[in-house]
Design an enzyme around this catalytic site. Structure first.
Site, PDB file in Angstrom:
ATOM      1  N   HIS A 172      39.703  34.803  25.843  1.00 48.86           N
ATOM      2  CA  HIS A 172      39.034  34.513  27.117  1.00 48.86           C
ATOM      3  C   HIS A 172      37.808  35.379  27.355  1.00 48.86           C
ATOM      4  O   HIS A 172      37.066  35.141  28.296  1.00 48.86           O
ATOM      5  CB  HIS A 172      40.029  34.693  28.273  1.00 48.86           C
ATOM      6  CG  HIS A 172      41.063  33.615  28.287  1.00 48.86           C
ATOM      7  ND1 HIS A 172      40.987  32.519  29.104  1.00 48.86           N
ATOM      8  CD2 HIS A 172      42.182  33.436  27.537  1.00 48.86           C
ATOM      9  CE1 HIS A 172      42.018  31.724  28.883  1.00 48.86           C
ATOM     10  NE2 HIS A 172      42.758  32.264  27.930  1.00 48.86           N
ATOM     11  N   ASP A 381      30.171  38.269  30.408  1.00 49.31           N
ATOM     12  CA  ASP A 381      31.383  37.599  30.873  1.00 49.31           C
ATOM     13  C   ASP A 381      31.741  36.493  29.894  1.00 49.31           C
ATOM     14  O   ASP A 381      30.870  35.703  29.506  1.00 49.31           O
ATOM     15  CB  ASP A 381      31.115  36.975  32.261  1.00 49.31           C
ATOM     16  CG  ASP A 381      32.343  36.989  33.151  1.00 49.31           C
ATOM     17  OD1 ASP A 381      33.454  37.006  32.613  1.00 49.31           O
ATOM     18  OD2 ASP A 381      32.176  37.001  34.388  1.00 49.31           O
TER      19      ASP A 381
HETATM   20  P1  ADQ Z   1      38.027  37.201  34.943  1.00 43.95           P
HETATM   21  O1  ADQ Z   1      37.323  38.375  34.409  1.00 43.95           O
HETATM   22  O2  ADQ Z   1      39.157  37.488  35.830  1.00 43.95           O
HETATM   23  O3  ADQ Z   1      38.572  36.264  33.778  1.00 43.95           O
HETATM   24  P2  ADQ Z   1      36.589  34.859  36.202  1.00 43.95           P
HETATM   25  O4  ADQ Z   1      36.413  33.880  35.134  1.00 43.95           O
HETATM   26  O5  ADQ Z   1      35.428  34.912  37.111  1.00 43.95           O
HETATM   27  O6  ADQ Z   1      36.853  36.336  35.682  1.00 43.95           O
HETATM   28  O7  ADQ Z   1      37.870  34.470  37.023  1.00 43.95           O
HETATM   29  C1  ADQ Z   1      38.181  35.088  38.223  1.00 43.95           C
HETATM   30  C2  ADQ Z   1      39.226  34.257  38.968  1.00 43.95           C
HETATM   31  O8  ADQ Z   1      39.780  35.106  39.951  1.00 43.95           O
HETATM   32  C3  ADQ Z   1      38.616  33.084  39.657  1.00 43.95           C
HETATM   33  O9  ADQ Z   1      39.490  31.988  39.564  1.00 43.95           O
HETATM   34  C4  ADQ Z   1      38.480  33.538  41.115  1.00 43.95           C
HETATM   35  O10 ADQ Z   1      38.650  32.537  42.037  1.00 43.95           O
HETATM   36  C5  ADQ Z   1      39.558  34.587  41.238  1.00 43.95           C
HETATM   37  N1  ADQ Z   1      39.101  35.678  42.129  1.00 43.95           N
HETATM   38  C6  ADQ Z   1      38.073  36.491  41.940  1.00 43.95           C
HETATM   39  N2  ADQ Z   1      37.929  37.338  42.996  1.00 43.95           N
HETATM   40  C7  ADQ Z   1      38.902  37.045  43.843  1.00 43.95           C
HETATM   41  C8  ADQ Z   1      39.315  37.562  45.110  1.00 43.95           C
HETATM   42  N3  ADQ Z   1      38.682  38.547  45.746  1.00 43.95           N
HETATM   43  N4  ADQ Z   1      40.396  37.007  45.648  1.00 43.95           N
HETATM   44  C9  ADQ Z   1      41.035  36.019  45.035  1.00 43.95           C
HETATM   45  N5  ADQ Z   1      40.696  35.497  43.873  1.00 43.95           N
HETATM   46  C10 ADQ Z   1      39.652  35.999  43.275  1.00 43.95           C
HETATM   47  C11 ADQ Z   1      38.616  36.312  32.342  1.00 43.95           C
HETATM   48  C12 ADQ Z   1      37.264  36.491  31.650  1.00 43.95           C
HETATM   49  C13 ADQ Z   1      36.297  35.445  32.135  1.00 43.95           C
HETATM   50  C14 ADQ Z   1      36.876  34.045  31.892  1.00 43.95           C
HETATM   51  C15 ADQ Z   1      38.293  33.949  32.419  1.00 43.95           C
HETATM   52  C16 ADQ Z   1      38.957  32.654  31.994  1.00 43.95           C
HETATM   53  O11 ADQ Z   1      36.749  37.793  31.893  1.00 43.95           O
HETATM   54  O12 ADQ Z   1      35.042  35.558  31.479  1.00 43.95           O
HETATM   55  O13 ADQ Z   1      36.076  33.098  32.547  1.00 43.95           O
HETATM   56  O14 ADQ Z   1      39.113  35.004  31.966  1.00 43.95           O
HETATM   57  O15 ADQ Z   1      38.930  32.503  30.618  1.00 43.95           O
END
Ligand code: ADQ
Length: 736
Positions: A172, A381
């Site tokens: 991921h 990311d």
């Molecule tokens: P993350 O680094 O966690 O994931 P991201 O892909 O942006 O990053 O996912 C974050 C998730 O958490 C989103 O679904 C979002 O809605 C939720 N989230 C973020 N802040 C929040 C908050 N304050 N309250 C509630 N929910 C919140 C890792 C990798 C990414 C990749 C994903 C999936 O780092 O690059 O996209 O896995 O593969």
């Protein structure tokens, strides 16, 4: 129907965290959805039948009763099999190796990396722990899908226990360039761990390319369009950009409670006189939060007319709080927020609304819905789902996404305002452009992105990955079918014995003998000569060695064997020891003086490569060159020559570590046919390894025995895995 569709096992999803987490509040155990991007993806699979999950539940049981209670509740009510970790394991494996070594390294933060032997040992130990737990509750008929950087050794462990089982691995986070990856002291173990899978997936083509390049440089495995042959297996590497649950987002937006929240927020934070900028991240240094705050500060300074006309809502979800760099980041972010609010705010207006906590998704959505601008600027990311969630939530096609070019999502969201997060200037100007963007332009950009997000949603992602595993399953079944098993070998040997007249055609390099770094080093050894002499001596046999080598070498190495020699892929033939060499047709060689200078240039540009000047052909070999440079330059040379030779009747081939030019109409298939016509053979056998041998296989009747040495797509009926197996097979033949 494919074998895949007939399969009856379960789909076993393995990840560090289960899609649900356990916590204890006021002495009571609670089960909640897990935070983060991966957990979001796993929840989409939760409703699928025959899916079960293995992972850490996020809690250390205080006694055996709790342990049992959690185990049975998760198993029965959530299809989850918890893998319990001790405090020490969490410290060393999770906070240690996973988040102080792999996470920073893979996000290019090399200065944040620690390389601790004890943490690496804990990582190995926890991967083993997962493995042991999984095999207690799974079977070879199940399909395994292992997720992410915490469990990179697991596919290999599963493979050694279930040699034929279907295993997928998805990363991921980014896979860094091989320059960065090879800093890792345990790099080979990590690659071998991942290569235990049949299918290795990444978010973007770029990460897949980086991985393939590390595999080539560090383990020496080549790939053909992402397919790597390892011993008797094929591993496919591909990109599967992950999506979000767009339909669910749209459905939630129609719910009364969400609509009420939207109205409420519109009245409080965002009204028509005040634009809303939103960011949503885990508080992680890869998310570029300080860069973004500094750019926002510069924006307010440079464009005072926008002050009080906007508000920046910054949501940060607490993450890895026990890792020192994260604690420092929190301090830095809080001090920047304080500085901006102190510098520009007034009693009626606070520029940055900083919220440091997790929100249920239903509470997050109204914010996506009211935000005029989403500011998504990670430094690095893997994908970034927030950008996609924002787009999915813009059901009226309004709003502007500002997205950094170093987020994997950028590959699919080109209509966003793409910024370089390291350039404050870039972000400041993109903010201005976003604030001033006309409604028409917003719609034009957003509509295109939204349609893409709807089409390529999370369900599309899981379907694609699972069907990728199924394709591998079919390929394995087909290869199994082509294996020269003992049963088939017995049949072949009995047909051989019963035949009256037998034609045996063998390729030389890669078939009878392993490849050497320099072509002149692949001389036949004593054992090979003995086997060939024995086979040639048999009255019923007509033996032919069909090679791309020049006739002089063939004569020197194999001239004393009473067999037919075919040189330069069929351009020359020597029928037996008493005959002289004959050219198959009148072949011109004038072209060589024009092609030679091109090959010489490549010889000079790629150290270790060399040009072979044959009578009717020219070849550029790069087996001894740096593998990556060799691959790049060989493709370039192939393209150049392809254009150059477009209107000639010369043929260009890209074989194993060699590019060859030779006259048209000369190939091993033609040569084989000429040999085959010579007599009434009732047994024909052809052995070859390269794709030039495919012409040979194609030219033979269906009843012939065609065997490819090594793996890969082929027209041959059977496989043998190496020149060594081929030797053993020749031994068997000589005994009949
Ligand atoms: P993350 O680094 O966690 O994931 P991201 O892909 O942006 O990053 O996912 C974050 C998730 O958490 C989103 O679904 C979002 O809605 C939720 N989230 C973020 N802040 C929040 C908050 N304050 N309250 C509630 N929910 C919140 C890792 C990798 C990414 C990749 C994903 C999936 O780092 O690059 O996209 O896995 O593969």
């Amino acid at each position: 129907m494919s074998s895949a569709k007939r399969k009856s096992g379960r789909l076993i999803i393995v990840s560090n965290r289960l899609p649900v987490s356990i916590s204890k509040k006021k002495g009571k155990l609670e089960i909640q959805p897990s935070p983060g991007g991966l957990a979001t993806a796993l929840r989409a699979l939760h409703t699928e039948k025959k899916v079960v999950f293995f992972g850490w539940p996020g809690y250390i049981p205080e006694n055996s009763n709790e342990h049992k209670f959690i185990e049975s509740t998760l198993r029965e009510e959530h299809k989850c099999f918890p893998v319990f970790l001790t405090r020490r394991e969490i410290d060393k494996y999770y906070y240690g190796f996973a988040n102080r070594t792999l996470w920073p390294l893979f996000h290019y933060f090399t200065s944040y990396c620690t390389f601790e032997q004890s943490e690496w040992e804990a990582y190995q130990h926890v991967n083993q722990k997962f493995f042991k737990k999984i095999i207690q509750d799974s079977a070879a008929t199940d399909t395994f899908w292992v997720h992410d950087y915490h469990l990179m050794l697991l596919p290999h462990l599963l493979r050694s226990y279930f040699p034929q089982t279907d295993i997928g691995f998805f990363l991921h986070i980014p896979f860094p360039s091989s320059e960065i990856f090879r800093i890792l002291p345990w790099r080979n173990e990590m690659l071998e761990g991942m290569l235990g899978a049949d299918l290795v997936g990444f978010h973007t083509y770029e990460y897949a390319r980086h991985f393939l390049s590390s595999v080539l440089r560090l383990l020496g495995h080549e790939n053909e369009f992402g397919a790597i042959s390892i011993e008797d297996r094929i591993v496919t590497v591909d990109n599967f950009p992950m999506g979000v649950d767009a339909q669910n987002i749209m459905a939630l937006l129609r719910e009364e409670s969400v609509k009420n929240d939207i109205k409420k927020f519109q009245k409080t934070v965002g009204n028509k006189d005040r634009k809303v900028i939103l960011s949503v991240d885990r508080l992680d240094y890869s998310k570029g939060i300080p860069h973004r705050l500094q750019a926002f500060e510069s924006f307010l300074f440079r464009y005072p007319e926008w002050r009080e006309k906007l508000v920046y809502i910054m949501l940060c979800v607490p993450s890895r709080t026990k890792v020192r760099d994260y604690a420092l980041l929190k301090q830095e972010v809080e001090s920047l927020v304080g500085r901006i609010n102190g510098r520009f705010g007034n009693p009626g207006w606070m520029p940055v609304h900083y919220l440091y906590r997790s929100f249920p998704f239903e509470r997050l959505l109204p914010l996506y819905a009211i935000a005029d601008i989403a500011l998504v600027t990670p430094v690095r990311d893997g994908m970034n789902l927030v950008a996609k969630e924002y787009v999915a939530a813009r059901t009226d096609d309004s709003g502007v996404l500002v997205l950094s070019g170093t987020a994997g999502a950028e590959a699919e969201l080109g209509e966003a305002l793409v910024v370089n997060v390291y350039s404050k200037e870039d972000i400041v100007e993109a903010l201005l452009q976003a604030l001033e963007m006309s409604e028409e332009e917003q719609t034009r950009r957003m509509r295109t992105m939204r349609q893409r997000i709807i089409d390529y949603d999370i369900h599309h992602w899981t379907r694609c990955f699972i069907s990728g595993i199924e394709k591998m399953r079919d390929l394995k079944a087909q290869r199994e079918h082509q294996r020269l098993t003992d049963k088939w070998k017995r049949k072949l040997l009995s047909d051989y014995q019963a035949a009256k007249k037998r034609l045996l055609m063998f390729d030389y390099d890669g078939t009878l003998i392993s490849f050497a770094k320099k072509p002149e080093d692949a001389k036949p050894d004593v054992e090979l000569k003995r086997l060939l002499l024995l086979l040639a001596k048999k009255r019923k046999n007509q033996l032919a060695i069909v090679s791309g080598r020049d006739r002089l070498t063939m004569e020197q190495w194999l001239g004393d064997i009473s067999c037919t020699l075919v040189a330069e892929h069929g351009a020359w033939i020597r029928v037996d020891t008493h005959s002289s060499w004959k050219a198959q047709k009148n072949i011109s060689t004038e072209w060589k003086s024009q092609v030679m200078p091109i090959l010489i240039t490549y010889e000079a540009r790629v150290p270790g490569s060399l040009v072979e000047d044959k009578e009717f052909g020219l070849a550029w070999h790069y087996r001894k060159a740096n593998p990556e440079l060799g691959e790049i330059r060989s493709c370039e040379l192939f393209d150049n020559l392809n254009e150059f030779l477009a209107n000639t009747d010369l043929q260009l081939t890209h074989g194993k570590k060699v590019i060859e030019v030779r006259p048209g109409g000369v190939n091993k298939g033609q040569a084989a046919q000429n040999l085959f016509m010579k007599d009434a053979y009732d047994f024909v056998l052809a052995l070859g390894d390269d794709w030039t041998d495919e012409d040979l296989f194609k030219a033979l009747p269906d009843s012939g025995y065609t065997i490819k040495i090594g793996y890969g797509p082929t027209k041959a009926r059977f496989f043998l895995d190496s020149p060594q197996s081929c030797r053993r097979f020749l031994h068997d033949l000589t005994k009949k």
